[in-house]
Design a protein around this motif. Structure first.
Motif, PDB file in Angstrom:
ATOM      1  N   PRO A  79      -9.110  12.215   2.465  1.00 12.77           N
ATOM      2  CA  PRO A  79     -10.317  11.419   2.238  1.00 12.77           C
ATOM      3  C   PRO A  79     -11.069  11.364   0.696  1.00 12.77           C
ATOM      4  CG  PRO A  79     -10.857  13.372   3.603  1.00 12.77           C
ATOM      5  CD  PRO A  79      -9.234  13.196   3.350  1.00 12.77           C
ATOM      6  N   LEU A  80     -10.690  12.617   0.178  1.00  8.63           N
ATOM      7  CA  LEU A  80     -11.391  12.749  -1.296  1.00  8.63           C
ATOM      8  C   LEU A  80     -12.831  13.072  -1.197  1.00  8.63           C
ATOM      9  CD1 LEU A  80      -9.317  10.465  -3.573  1.00  8.63           C
ATOM     10  CD2 LEU A  80      -8.792  12.913  -2.731  1.00  8.63           C
ATOM     11  N   THR A  81     -13.410  13.475  -0.129  1.00  4.90           N
ATOM     12  CA  THR A  81     -15.023  13.673   0.370  1.00  4.90           C
ATOM     13  C   THR A  81     -15.251  15.108  -0.091  1.00  4.90           C
ATOM     14  OG1 THR A  81     -14.067  13.939   2.733  1.00  4.90           O
ATOM     15  CG2 THR A  81     -14.945  11.778   1.753  1.00  4.90           C
ATOM     16  N   SER A  82     -14.550  16.300   0.141  1.00  5.75           N
ATOM     17  CA  SER A  82     -14.439  17.625  -0.345  1.00  5.75           C
ATOM     18  C   SER A  82     -13.294  18.229  -0.333  1.00  5.75           C
ATOM     19  CB  SER A  82     -15.388  17.922   0.814  1.00  5.75           C
ATOM     20  OG  SER A  82     -14.767  18.373   1.757  1.00  5.75           O
ATOM     21  N   LEU A  83     -13.002  19.395  -1.110  1.00  3.66           N
ATOM     22  CA  LEU A  83     -11.952  20.131  -1.115  1.00  3.66           C
ATOM     23  C   LEU A  83     -11.680  20.592   0.483  1.00  3.66           C
ATOM     24  CD1 LEU A  83      -9.287  21.247  -2.429  1.00  3.66           C
ATOM     25  CD2 LEU A  83     -10.802  23.049  -3.165  1.00  3.66           C
ATOM     26  N   ALA A 161     -23.493   7.340  -5.084  1.00  2.00           N
ATOM     27  CA  ALA A 161     -23.151   8.337  -4.386  1.00  2.00           C
ATOM     28  C   ALA A 161     -22.639   9.516  -4.906  1.00  2.00           C
ATOM     29  CB  ALA A 161     -22.420   7.869  -3.213  1.00  2.00           C
ATOM     30  N   GLY A 162     -22.152   9.115  -6.032  1.00  3.63           N
ATOM     31  CA  GLY A 162     -21.590  10.735  -6.806  1.00  3.63           C
ATOM     32  C   GLY A 162     -19.885  10.646  -6.832  1.00  3.63           C
ATOM     33  N   PHE A 163     -19.433   9.525  -6.435  1.00  2.61           N
ATOM     34  CA  PHE A 163     -17.921   9.265  -6.406  1.00  2.61           C
ATOM     35  C   PHE A 163     -17.698   9.021  -7.654  1.00  2.61           C
ATOM     36  CE2 PHE A 163     -18.815   9.625  -1.756  1.00  2.61           C
ATOM     37  CZ  PHE A 163     -17.870  10.329  -1.377  1.00  2.61           C
ATOM     38  N   PRO A 193     -11.949   6.857  -5.375  1.00  2.65           N
ATOM     39  CA  PRO A 193     -12.557   7.864  -6.148  1.00  2.65           C
ATOM     40  C   PRO A 193     -12.758   8.983  -5.173  1.00  2.65           C
ATOM     41  CG  PRO A 193     -14.195   6.082  -5.130  1.00  2.65           C
ATOM     42  CD  PRO A 193     -12.736   5.678  -4.716  1.00  2.65           C
ATOM     43  N   PRO A 194     -12.762  10.178  -5.975  1.00  2.00           N
ATOM     44  CA  PRO A 194     -13.162  11.505  -5.271  1.00  2.00           C
ATOM     45  C   PRO A 194     -14.839  11.788  -5.453  1.00  2.00           C
ATOM     46  CG  PRO A 194     -12.760  11.893  -7.490  1.00  2.00           C
ATOM     47  CD  PRO A 194     -12.423  10.558  -7.515  1.00  2.00           C
TER      48      PRO A 194
END
Length: 270
Positions: A79-83, A161-163, A193-194
């Motif tokens: 998802p690349l939303t968080s590590l 949103a900071g991506f 995008p992450p």
């Protein structure tokens, strides 16, 4: 003779059946229907992990080559939303494999596999494709600060949103310079995008400390400084290969990348 529609239909069916019989007699089934290579039970599974600004389909040139060599391949969709989210997703895929595993990570995906493969006895080899290979507690931001910043660092654009997206006008130059213009445009349009936070999050354990590793250095990388890649490869004791390629060597040189993965699989799993 008067032909009704039903008679015409029966005649056509008879002709079709006759043609099939003739075809089969002239051409064996193996010549008509070409079977796909079957995965060998003696070979490990391959798990591929993408980096930022990409998804699992970015491995589309490497996957067929590995499958043709008889490997079962799974490309993780992170998802690349968080590590932590990406580590958990990748770990589920690794744990689901029914045989020994070789885990491959590109770029940020190297960060992910470093943690996701840790402590799993089924993982026999790690392959870093221009990937981050951190120590426990070490972030990508900290690693990147060791060397001059690459061109990519000035091409990132954050959304509300900071991506982080890569500027489309700069994408080809800084991310995929040795990929065709057409393919680079598609990659730019479909980039995933992450969250900015992933670059400041760290792993708790490092699989490379106990699992044999291979590393591919992309000599013309403008997303990660090649000197940083060499530093990480040496630090983890990886068997290192260098090729003249951009950050996405697995797209521009898929056969070379597939060969490296096969080398790791053949060496680590016997």
């Amino acid at each position: 003779m008067i032909f009704t529609w039903k008679k015409v239909q029966r005649l056509l069916l008879l002709l079709l059946a006759f043609s099939v019989v003739v075809m089969v007699s002239m051409h064996p089934a193996s010549a008509i229907f070409k079977e796909l290579p079957q995965a060998s039970g003696s070979k490990p599974s391959i798990v591929l992990v993408h980096g930022t600004n990409a998804d699992a389909t970015s491995w589309q040139h490497v996957i067929p080559l590995l499958q043709q060599d008889g490997y079962t391949v799974t490309a993780v969709q992170n998802p690349l939303t968080s590590l932590p989210d990406d580590i958990a997703t990748t770990k589920r895929v690794i744990d689901a494999q029914q045989r020994p595993v070789v885990v491959v990570g590109h770029s940020y995906g190297g960060n992910v596999i470093t943690a996701a493969a840790a402590g799993n006895p089924q993982v026999k080899a790690l392959v870093y494709i221009a990937g981050f290979a951190p120590e426990p507690g070490e972030t990508i931001s900290e690693l990147s600060s060791r060397y001059a910043p690459p061109a990519l660092s000035k091409a990132l654009v954050a959304d509300t949103a900071g991506f982080l997206y890569i500027d489309r006008e700069k994408f080809h130059e800084v991310f995929a310079k040795d990929v065709s213009t057409v393919e680079a445009r598609v990659m730019a349009a479909t980039q995933k995008p992450p969250a900015k936070a992933v670059f400041d999050q760290s792993v708790e354990s490092a699989a490379w400390k106990t699992i044999p590793s291979w590393y591919l250095v992309a000599q013309e990388d403008q997303a990660i400084n090649p000197e940083l890649e060499r530093f990480m490869a040496k630090r983890i004791g990886a068997k290192t290969t260098e090729i003249k390629a951009s950050h996405v060597a697995f797209i521009s040189h898929p056969r070379k990348v597939a060969n490296l993965i096969v080398e790791a699989a053949s060496s680590a799993v016997k």
